[in-house]
Motif scaffolding. Structure first.
Motif, PDB file in Angstrom:
ATOM      1  N   GLY A  27      44.914  30.452  41.747  1.00 39.36           N
ATOM      2  CA  GLY A  27      45.379  29.497  42.741  1.00 39.36           C
ATOM      3  C   GLY A  27      45.435  30.064  44.144  1.00 39.36           C
ATOM      4  N   LYS A  28      45.158  31.366  44.278  1.00 38.74           N
ATOM      5  CA  LYS A  28      45.154  32.000  45.602  1.00 38.74           C
ATOM      6  C   LYS A  28      43.723  32.442  45.934  1.00 38.74           C
ATOM      7  CE  LYS A  28      49.946  33.534  45.235  1.00 38.74           C
ATOM      8  NZ  LYS A  28      50.882  34.689  45.164  1.00 38.74           N
ATOM      9  N   ARG A  29      43.410  32.387  47.210  1.00 37.19           N
ATOM     10  CA  ARG A  29      42.050  32.699  47.658  1.00 37.19           C
ATOM     11  C   ARG A  29      42.118  33.882  48.629  1.00 37.19           C
ATOM     12  NH1 ARG A  29      43.034  27.310  47.803  1.00 37.19           N
ATOM     13  NH2 ARG A  29      43.362  27.332  50.065  1.00 37.19           N
ATOM     14  N   TYR A  30      41.471  34.970  48.231  1.00 40.91           N
ATOM     15  CA  TYR A  30      41.594  36.234  48.954  1.00 40.91           C
ATOM     16  C   TYR A  30      40.312  36.551  49.718  1.00 40.91           C
ATOM     17  CZ  TYR A  30      45.473  36.941  45.661  1.00 40.91           C
ATOM     18  OH  TYR A  30      46.622  36.807  44.912  1.00 40.91           O
ATOM     19  N   LEU A 205      39.975  33.528  43.590  1.00 42.34           N
ATOM     20  CA  LEU A 205      38.812  33.687  44.465  1.00 42.34           C
ATOM     21  C   LEU A 205      38.961  34.961  45.289  1.00 42.34           C
ATOM     22  CD1 LEU A 205      36.202  32.663  45.906  1.00 42.34           C
ATOM     23  CD2 LEU A 205      37.727  31.527  47.547  1.00 42.34           C
ATOM     24  N   VAL A 206      37.934  35.795  45.257  1.00 45.31           N
ATOM     25  CA  VAL A 206      37.842  36.950  46.162  1.00 45.31           C
ATOM     26  C   VAL A 206      36.505  36.819  46.884  1.00 45.31           C
ATOM     27  CG1 VAL A 206      37.891  39.452  46.420  1.00 45.31           C
ATOM     28  CG2 VAL A 206      39.187  38.370  44.563  1.00 45.31           C
ATOM     29  N   VAL A 207      36.534  36.758  48.218  1.00 41.45           N
ATOM     30  CA  VAL A 207      35.319  36.496  48.984  1.00 41.45           C
ATOM     31  C   VAL A 207      35.189  37.475  50.139  1.00 41.45           C
ATOM     32  CG1 VAL A 207      36.523  34.720  50.352  1.00 41.45           C
ATOM     33  CG2 VAL A 207      34.016  34.734  50.259  1.00 41.45           C
ATOM     34  N   ILE A 208      33.975  38.002  50.308  1.00 39.99           N
ATOM     35  CA  ILE A 208      33.627  38.816  51.476  1.00 39.99           C
ATOM     36  C   ILE A 208      32.827  37.928  52.428  1.00 39.99           C
ATOM     37  CG2 ILE A 208      32.312  40.804  52.316  1.00 39.99           C
ATOM     38  CD1 ILE A 208      32.683  42.076  49.547  1.00 39.99           C
ATOM     39  N   SER A 209      33.207  37.915  53.686  1.00 47.79           N
ATOM     40  CA  SER A 209      32.453  37.134  54.665  1.00 47.79           C
ATOM     41  C   SER A 209      32.668  37.726  56.052  1.00 47.79           C
ATOM     42  CB  SER A 209      32.906  35.675  54.650  1.00 47.79           C
ATOM     43  OG  SER A 209      32.217  34.924  55.636  1.00 47.79           O
ATOM     44  N   HIS A 210      31.629  37.612  56.893  1.00 44.77           N
ATOM     45  CA  HIS A 210      31.744  37.988  58.300  1.00 44.77           C
ATOM     46  C   HIS A 210      31.944  36.757  59.179  1.00 44.77           C
ATOM     47  CE1 HIS A 210      29.476  42.004  57.458  1.00 44.77           C
ATOM     48  NE2 HIS A 210      30.750  42.066  57.183  1.00 44.77           N
ATOM     49  N   VAL A 218      39.524  29.041  54.501  1.00 41.36           N
ATOM     50  CA  VAL A 218      39.545  29.090  53.039  1.00 41.36           C
ATOM     51  C   VAL A 218      40.680  29.945  52.480  1.00 41.36           C
ATOM     52  CG1 VAL A 218      38.255  29.962  51.038  1.00 41.36           C
ATOM     53  CG2 VAL A 218      37.085  28.584  52.772  1.00 41.36           C
ATOM     54  N   CYS A 219      40.958  31.074  53.096  1.00 45.71           N
ATOM     55  CA  CYS A 219      41.775  32.105  52.444  1.00 45.71           C
ATOM     56  C   CYS A 219      43.279  31.880  52.608  1.00 45.71           C
ATOM     57  CB  CYS A 219      41.404  33.490  52.972  1.00 45.71           C
ATOM     58  SG  CYS A 219      39.698  33.923  52.597  1.00 45.71           S
ATOM     59  N   THR A 220      43.990  32.033  51.505  1.00 47.27           N
ATOM     60  CA  THR A 220      45.456  32.036  51.538  1.00 47.27           C
ATOM     61  C   THR A 220      45.992  33.445  51.746  1.00 47.27           C
ATOM     62  OG1 THR A 220      45.603  32.318  49.125  1.00 47.27           O
ATOM     63  CG2 THR A 220      45.543  30.066  49.966  1.00 47.27           C
ATOM     64  N   HIS A 221      45.164  34.454  51.431  1.00 51.93           N
ATOM     65  CA  HIS A 221      45.543  35.861  51.581  1.00 51.93           C
ATOM     66  C   HIS A 221      44.315  36.659  52.036  1.00 51.93           C
ATOM     67  CE1 HIS A 221      48.669  34.287  48.956  1.00 51.93           C
ATOM     68  NE2 HIS A 221      49.425  35.329  49.269  1.00 51.93           N
ATOM     69  N   THR A 222      44.572  37.816  52.622  1.00 50.00           N
ATOM     70  CA  THR A 222      43.482  38.699  53.046  1.00 50.00           C
ATOM     71  C   THR A 222      43.745  40.100  52.525  1.00 50.00           C
ATOM     72  OG1 THR A 222      43.130  37.404  55.059  1.00 50.00           O
ATOM     73  CG2 THR A 222      42.208  39.628  55.012  1.00 50.00           C
ATOM     74  N   ALA A 223      42.780  40.642  51.773  1.00 52.31           N
ATOM     75  CA  ALA A 223      42.858  42.017  51.264  1.00 52.31           C
ATOM     76  C   ALA A 223      41.999  42.881  52.182  1.00 52.31           C
ATOM     77  CB  ALA A 223      42.365  42.079  49.820  1.00 52.31           C
ATOM     78  N   ASP A 224      42.631  43.723  52.967  1.00 49.57           N
ATOM     79  CA  ASP A 224      41.943  44.503  53.989  1.00 49.57           C
ATOM     80  C   ASP A 224      41.682  45.926  53.504  1.00 49.57           C
ATOM     81  OD1 ASP A 224      40.921  44.747  56.723  1.00 49.57           O
ATOM     82  OD2 ASP A 224      42.582  46.143  57.012  1.00 49.57           O
ATOM     83  N   VAL A 225      40.406  46.338  53.573  1.00 48.36           N
ATOM     84  CA  VAL A 225      40.011  47.693  53.165  1.00 48.36           C
ATOM     85  C   VAL A 225      40.032  48.576  54.400  1.00 48.36           C
ATOM     86  CG1 VAL A 225      38.269  49.088  51.987  1.00 48.36           C
ATOM     87  CG2 VAL A 225      38.502  46.657  51.422  1.00 48.36           C
ATOM     88  N   ASP A 226      41.052  49.431  54.502  1.00 44.17           N
ATOM     89  CA  ASP A 226      41.189  50.313  55.664  1.00 44.17           C
ATOM     90  C   ASP A 226      42.221  51.393  55.354  1.00 44.17           C
ATOM     91  OD1 ASP A 226      40.656  51.288  58.164  1.00 44.17           O
ATOM     92  OD2 ASP A 226      41.592  49.641  59.270  1.00 44.17           O
TER      93      ASP A 226
END
Length: 539
Positions: A27-30, A205-210, A218-226
């Protein structure tokens, strides 16, 4: 649910992420974000089970169906387009294929009859009797007309094949959906459709986009790689960036205050540590100093180029006059049909329309790379044109043996070596990368060196065809700001709606045989005037 426990991955001694523990909930879109090379696609492959982490694990509940967007355009090129979509549900497709094989054999006995019954149950469980209808709806939403659905995949070009693979990933309501750059090769219409589809999706949902607009919508959450980690923030990309910057500022201020406190304590100990009367106070301060812990602020992966397009010599007020421009090809008539408009100095024109409608053709004609079939195109007084092609190899030949420095230097040998190296450094080419052959440059590096050329030459009319290709989000933001500040005249094509909204002063919508619409105003005004909403661009 997708559970990640203490995952670590490194390449060539470089740690991408370490001890990552998080949960991706249904139910969450990352949105999965980070600089180019930070490890986004690597992490996505680990989530999909295609790559093993160095340490840690990824688990899903038993019976979970995971679907991932594949990038192999040739895997199913001889299969029917609609069938390729249905293959997204492997269990269903296997049952359908076996059923057709049994029925086509012309042999029937009790054992085969029992097997057919089992296959029918599987097909029913996977909603197989609605499979063709669902596949058709997905294909239509992504701009593939009905008459093409039964053709082999090989009849489509690579951009349209990618849309089929997007439909394949979406098919059958998977429990977990992993999408790596799903908006590539999509026009604005198809991107809006995909946004609406994903907003209704109820799995993980896990999505990579520029595409910043896409992530924000779209996203309810953001998983940041840093920082050698993956941190999950609530909200879309813009909200994540605000939280990330605020957190970094707070931690840096906290560290600064702690360092000052440590310095003060050390000063007291140094002054009074040997004083018997104040020995207990000095000891107390030692204990206090030992309790102070500084935050481990690792270096960020994010690097932002400094992009600036200056005008060396202004043009006259009238920059471009296009009159009844027409272009056709032997196999594609009416690509451009009687297109007419006038640009004056300082105007910034966004050219929009579905893929294949002639946007790149128009850019090439304006840039002088292509002749129209009919019509006139006149440039004003002292107009000079800088052009960035959609296909980067048209601007930087991969057969060229020059280094990045040599390639850029050739365009203006009046500038000094130091000026060229300074420009390359601002565009994220450190001294060692400046000696890299242009044929070895990555997509992002090629885009940045093409923009470096535009910066160097200082033309007063820029034509940019999909300039965001291969750029990460921070580079796109830097480019958008440079386009906003540019004092010349601009014609650009992009599927990045944030860029159109932030930059364009005028909109040209191409309609093929139906001609065009030239709208004097910003993008939001264009959408409102034409009865569209920003979240649902339709033609």
């Amino acid at each position: 649910m997708l559970t990640v426990a203490e995952v670590r991955k490194a390449y060539g001694g470089k740690i991408l992420f370490d001890e990552v523990t998080t949960t991706f909930d249904a139910g969450k879109r990352y949105g999965l974000t980070g600089a180019n090379g930070a490890g986004k696609s690597t992490f996505m492959k680990i989530l999909a089970g295609l790559l093993e982490p160095d340490e840690g694990s990824v688990t899903t509940p038993s019976g979970t169906r995971l679907s991932m967007l594949h990038q192999d355009h040739y895997r199913h090129e001889h299969d029917r387009i609609r069938d390729v979509v249905i293959m997204g549900n492997a269990r269903l497709w296997q049952a359908i294929s076996e059923k057709e094989q049994v029925l086509g054999s012309g042999v029937m006995n009790d054992e085969l009859g029992m097997r057919l019954g089992e296959l029918e149950v599987t097909i029913a469980e996977e909603d197989g009797y609605n499979a063709e209808a669902e596949a058709e709806q997905l294909l239509l939403g992504l701009g593939i007309p009905l008459e093409q659905h039964t053709l082999p995949l090989t009849t489509l070009d690579s951009g349209l094949r990618f849309r089929i693979l997007v439909a394949q990933a979406l098919f059958g309501e998977p429990d977990i959906l992993l999408l790596d750059e799903p908006t590539n090769h999509l026009d604005i219409d198809s991107i809006r459709w995909l946004e609406d589809f994903l907003l209704r999706y109820r799995g993980v949902l896990v999505v990579i986009s520029h595409d910043r607009h896409f992530l924000n919508e779209v996203c309810t959450h953001t998983a940041d790689v840093d920082y050698e980690n993956i941190i999950v923030y609530p909200g879309g990309y813009d909200m994540m960036m605000r939280q990330k910057v605020d957190f970094r500022i707070r931690e840096e201020k906290s560290n600064s205050a702690k360092k000052k406190k440590i310095t003060d304590l050390q000063d007291f100990i140094r002054r009074f540590g040997a004083n018997a009367k104040k020995a207990s106070q000095a000891q107390s301060r030692r204990r206090a100093m030992d309790k102070i812990e500084l935050s481990d602020l690792k270096r960020s992966n994010i690097q932002r180029p400094f992009i600036r397009f200056d005008v060396k010599r202004p043009s006259g007020k009238l920059v471009l006059e296009v009159e009844k421009l027409y272009k056709s090809y032997p196999d594609t008539p009416d690509v451009l049909n009687d297109v007419s408009f006038t640009l004056t100095r300082g105007m910034k024109l966004a050219v929009v329309g579905p893929n294949g409608i002639g946007k790149t053709t128009l850019c090439k004609i304006i840039a002088g790379e292509l002749e129209p079939s009919k019509g006139k195109l006149g440039r004003g007084h002292e107009v000079t044109v800088g052009y960035m092609p959609q296909q980067h190899e048209e601007g930087v030949s991969k057969a060229d043996n020059k280094t990045a420095f040599e390639w850029l230097y050739q365009w203006d040998e009046k500038v000094t070596v130091q000026e060229i190296r300074g420009l390359l450094g601002r565009m994220l080419f450190p001294s060692q990368d400046a000696e890299k052959p242009v044929k070895a440059l990555s997509g992002g590096e090629t885009a940045r060196i093409l923009m470096s050329k535009l910066t160097l030459l200082g033309d007063n009319l820029l034509v940019l065809d999909e300039p965001t290709n291969h750029l990460d989000l921070e580079s796109i933001r830097a480019l958008t700001e440079a386009m906003q500040k540019y004092e010349g005249t601009l014609v650009f094509v992009t599927h990045d709606q944030c860029m159109i909204a932030d930059v364009a002063t005028h909109i040209l919508e191409l309609k093929g045989r139906d001609g065009f619409d030239f709208f004097p105003g910003a993008y939001e005004e264009f959408l409102a005037k034409t009865g569209r909403s920003e979240n649902k661009y339709v033609h």
